[in-house]
Motif scaffolding. Structure first.
Motif, mmCIF file in Angstrom:
data_model
loop_
_atom_site.group_PDB
_atom_site.id
_atom_site.type_symbol
_atom_site.label_atom_id
_atom_site.label_comp_id
_atom_site.label_asym_id
_atom_site.label_seq_id
_atom_site.Cartn_x
_atom_site.Cartn_y
_atom_site.Cartn_z
ATOM 1 N N ALA A 1 0.920 -1.213 -0.108
ATOM 2 C CA ALA A 1 -0.104 -0.146 0.079
ATOM 3 C C ALA A 1 0.957 1.196 0.145
ATOM 4 O O ALA A 1 1.929 1.344 0.624
ATOM 5 C CB ALA A 1 -0.848 0.037 1.281
ATOM 6 N N VAL A 2 0.491 2.269 -0.718
ATOM 7 C CA VAL A 2 1.195 3.546 -0.640
ATOM 8 C C VAL A 2 0.798 4.377 0.450
ATOM 9 O O VAL A 2 -0.138 4.742 0.705
ATOM 10 C CB VAL A 2 0.731 4.312 -2.083
ATOM 11 C CG1 VAL A 2 1.478 5.648 -2.025
ATOM 12 C CG2 VAL A 2 1.213 3.520 -3.443
ATOM 13 N N LEU A 3 2.000 4.421 1.235
ATOM 14 C CA LEU A 3 1.698 5.421 2.215
ATOM 15 C C LEU A 3 2.067 6.950 2.335
ATOM 16 O O LEU A 3 1.542 7.746 3.039
ATOM 17 C CB LEU A 3 2.648 4.907 3.724
ATOM 18 C CG LEU A 3 2.702 3.381 3.840
ATOM 19 C CD1 LEU A 3 3.933 3.210 4.758
ATOM 20 C CD2 LEU A 3 1.318 2.921 4.257
ATOM 21 N N ALA A 4 2.827 7.143 1.188
ATOM 22 C CA ALA A 4 3.032 8.638 1.052
ATOM 23 C C ALA A 4 3.858 8.679 -0.297
ATOM 24 O O ALA A 4 4.224 7.732 -0.935
ATOM 25 C CB ALA A 4 4.335 9.082 2.005
ATOM 26 N N ARG A 5 3.521 10.003 -1.156
ATOM 27 C CA ARG A 5 4.013 10.166 -2.169
ATOM 28 C C ARG A 5 4.638 11.624 -2.561
ATOM 29 O O ARG A 5 3.743 12.556 -2.085
ATOM 30 C CB ARG A 5 3.006 9.950 -3.324
ATOM 31 C CG ARG A 5 3.299 9.936 -4.572
ATOM 32 C CD ARG A 5 2.062 9.827 -5.826
ATOM 33 N NE ARG A 5 1.297 8.476 -5.390
ATOM 34 C CZ ARG A 5 1.409 7.647 -5.985
ATOM 35 N NH1 ARG A 5 2.459 7.386 -6.896
ATOM 36 N NH2 ARG A 5 0.658 6.484 -5.709
ATOM 37 N N ARG A 6 5.622 11.805 -3.245
ATOM 38 C CA ARG A 6 6.387 13.253 -3.242
ATOM 39 C C ARG A 6 6.551 13.246 -4.562
ATOM 40 O O ARG A 6 7.491 12.583 -5.238
ATOM 41 C CB ARG A 6 7.571 13.348 -2.285
ATOM 42 C CG ARG A 6 8.354 14.604 -2.565
ATOM 43 C CD ARG A 6 7.695 15.846 -2.176
ATOM 44 N NE ARG A 6 8.706 16.962 -2.491
ATOM 45 C CZ ARG A 6 9.400 17.474 -1.621
ATOM 46 N NH1 ARG A 6 9.316 17.194 -0.334
ATOM 47 N NH2 ARG A 6 9.903 18.851 -2.085
ATOM 48 N N GLU A 7 5.969 14.405 -5.388
ATOM 49 C CA GLU A 7 6.449 14.706 -6.460
ATOM 50 C C GLU A 7 7.680 15.554 -6.276
ATOM 51 O O GLU A 7 7.736 16.631 -5.600
ATOM 52 C CB GLU A 7 5.306 15.451 -7.285
ATOM 53 C CG GLU A 7 4.313 14.619 -7.671
ATOM 54 C CD GLU A 7 3.178 15.604 -8.648
ATOM 55 O OE1 GLU A 7 3.260 16.779 -8.605
ATOM 56 O OE2 GLU A 7 2.130 15.022 -9.170
ATOM 57 N N VAL A 8 8.727 15.301 -7.292
ATOM 58 C CA VAL A 8 9.937 16.078 -7.154
ATOM 59 C C VAL A 8 10.001 16.671 -8.471
ATOM 60 O O VAL A 8 10.252 16.074 -9.419
ATOM 61 C CB VAL A 8 11.394 14.972 -6.848
ATOM 62 C CG1 VAL A 8 12.342 15.702 -6.768
ATOM 63 C CG2 VAL A 8 10.802 14.108 -5.800
ATOM 64 N N ARG A 9 10.315 17.992 -8.611
ATOM 65 C CA ARG A 9 10.507 18.528 -9.568
ATOM 66 C C ARG A 9 11.874 18.392 -10.495
ATOM 67 O O ARG A 9 12.607 19.394 -10.274
ATOM 68 C CB ARG A 9 10.338 20.214 -9.366
ATOM 69 C CG ARG A 9 8.951 20.500 -9.096
ATOM 70 C CD ARG A 9 8.437 21.903 -9.203
ATOM 71 N NE ARG A 9 6.917 21.863 -8.858
ATOM 72 C CZ ARG A 9 6.111 21.541 -10.014
ATOM 73 N NH1 ARG A 9 6.258 21.101 -10.967
ATOM 74 N NH2 ARG A 9 4.497 21.640 -9.388
ATOM 75 N N THR A 10 12.229 17.145 -10.683
ATOM 76 C CA THR A 10 13.476 16.759 -11.296
ATOM 77 C C THR A 10 13.135 16.013 -12.452
ATOM 78 O O THR A 10 12.040 15.403 -12.909
ATOM 79 C CB THR A 10 14.382 15.883 -10.430
ATOM 80 O OG1 THR A 10 13.529 14.814 -10.061
ATOM 81 C CG2 THR A 10 14.628 16.574 -9.064
ATOM 82 N N ALA A 11 14.130 15.695 -13.497
ATOM 83 C CA ALA A 11 14.105 14.856 -14.685
ATOM 84 C C ALA A 11 15.313 14.175 -14.583
ATOM 85 O O ALA A 11 16.091 14.183 -15.435
ATOM 86 C CB ALA A 11 14.143 15.678 -15.944
#
Length: 323
Positions: free
Chosen positions: A129-139
């Motif tokens: 199960a997904v507990l946390a998610r962080r979008e990172v402004r990287t490529a």
């Protein structure tokens, strides 16, 4: 709660399998695998982490993260949606938390063509199960995880090729919430955490110096440029390799090219408590400048893997052609 520590486990990918090696106290020489896990049919592994008790493995491919038990049966998997049709330039990676309760997965979604930014996702190790998610402004092309040996926080170094490097840190609370922090530098590559966890080591993305930082704030307390090691900065670089040989001794890799066009490299020792550079390089039989993995207990690994201990009187090996 941080569990009683088992021997350090490292993984290597050989012969279509994930080989797990236990680094036992005092054992030297070639290590033999303590367990071998076979990925599911058709899976090409890009990163893996094995539980310290060897009862399971987590691995990533270009398209998903998979958890297997000791017998090779899948416990759970999570697809990266939408499926990427880009075959190169992005390598997802993963790590298990110190307490074994969470799986941290770096998804280079921008280079995979899935999104405009990347993701760092935390899964429950038991259920997926997904507990946390962080979008990172990287490529990023890929990322390296470093698990803090004391407080269990997780560092992530995201490499964006010529655009630089981004370093983040994640902390999972007892309530399951995860706090993410991004460090302010876009140009420092995280090399290693100290074995006691009180500091960490970075190298300038342009390879001009090595720096040592306090954990967790990242404050720099020591910086050593190429000149500090006795080399010409126009002809020598600090490589993105090395680490901590002991809690107070770091291995810093210097490299360059001779007048005849031959590559050379040497592993220099630094007393991080005083900032002193040792007079003689560390004697290492290395195939290349990245063929060293200091373990923090006075030993290091090279390809094989083979474990070595320092011999204070050993001569410097011929990794650098004669001047």
């Amino acid at each position: 709660m941080i569990p009683v520590r088992l021997p350090k486990v490292i993984t290597r990918h050989h012969d279509d399998g994930i080989h797990a090696y236990r680094v036992e106290s005092g054992a030297a020489g070639r290590l033999e695998p303590a367990a071998v896990f076979r990925p599911l049919d058709g899976d090409e592994v890009t990163g893996s982490a094995v539980r310290p008790d060897l009862e399971g493995v987590v691995y990533t491919t270009l398209h998903r993260v998979v958890c297997l038990d000791r017998s090779g049966e899948p416990l759970w998997e999570s697809e990266f949606v939408p499926r990427s049709d880009v075959g190169h330039g992005h390598r997802p990676g993963c790590a298990l938390s110190l307490d074994g309760r969470t799986v941290w997965v770096y998804r280079p979604d921008a280079m995979a063509g899935r999104a405009d930014v990347d993701q760092w996702v935390v899964h429950d190790a038991g259920s997926g199960a997904v507990l946390a998610r962080r979008e990172v402004r990287t490529a990023g092309h890929g990322g390296f995880h470093h698990v803090h040996p004391v407080d269990g926080s997780v560092y992530l170094d995201i490499g964006e090729g010529q655009d630089g490097t981004v370093v983040l840190r994640g902390v999972a609370g007892d309530d399951g919430d995860v706090e993410f922090t991004q460090y302010p530098w876009p140009d420092r590559c995280l090399i290693a955490l100290a074995p006691g966890g009180e500091q960490f080591m970075t190298v300038d993305h342009e390879q001009a110096d090595v720096a040592f930082h306090r954990h967790p704030g990242g404050e720099v307390f020591l910086t050593l440029p190429v000149e500090a090691f006795g080399y010409d900065p126009d002809e020598t670089v600090v490589e993105w390799s090395g680490g901590y040989l002991t809690p107070d001794t770091a291995v810093v890799t210097l490299a360059g090219e001779t007048d005849d066009g031959e590559d050379w490299f040497r592993f220099h020792l630094v007393d991080v408590s005083t900032g002193t550079v040792a007079g003689e390089p560390l004697a290492v039989e290395a195939a290349h400048c990245y063929d060293i993995h200091p373990l923090g207990d006075g030993s290091w690994l090279t390809e094989g893997p083979v474990r070595w201990f320092r011999e204070p009187s050993a001569a410097v090996p011929p990794s650098r052609p004669a001047d």
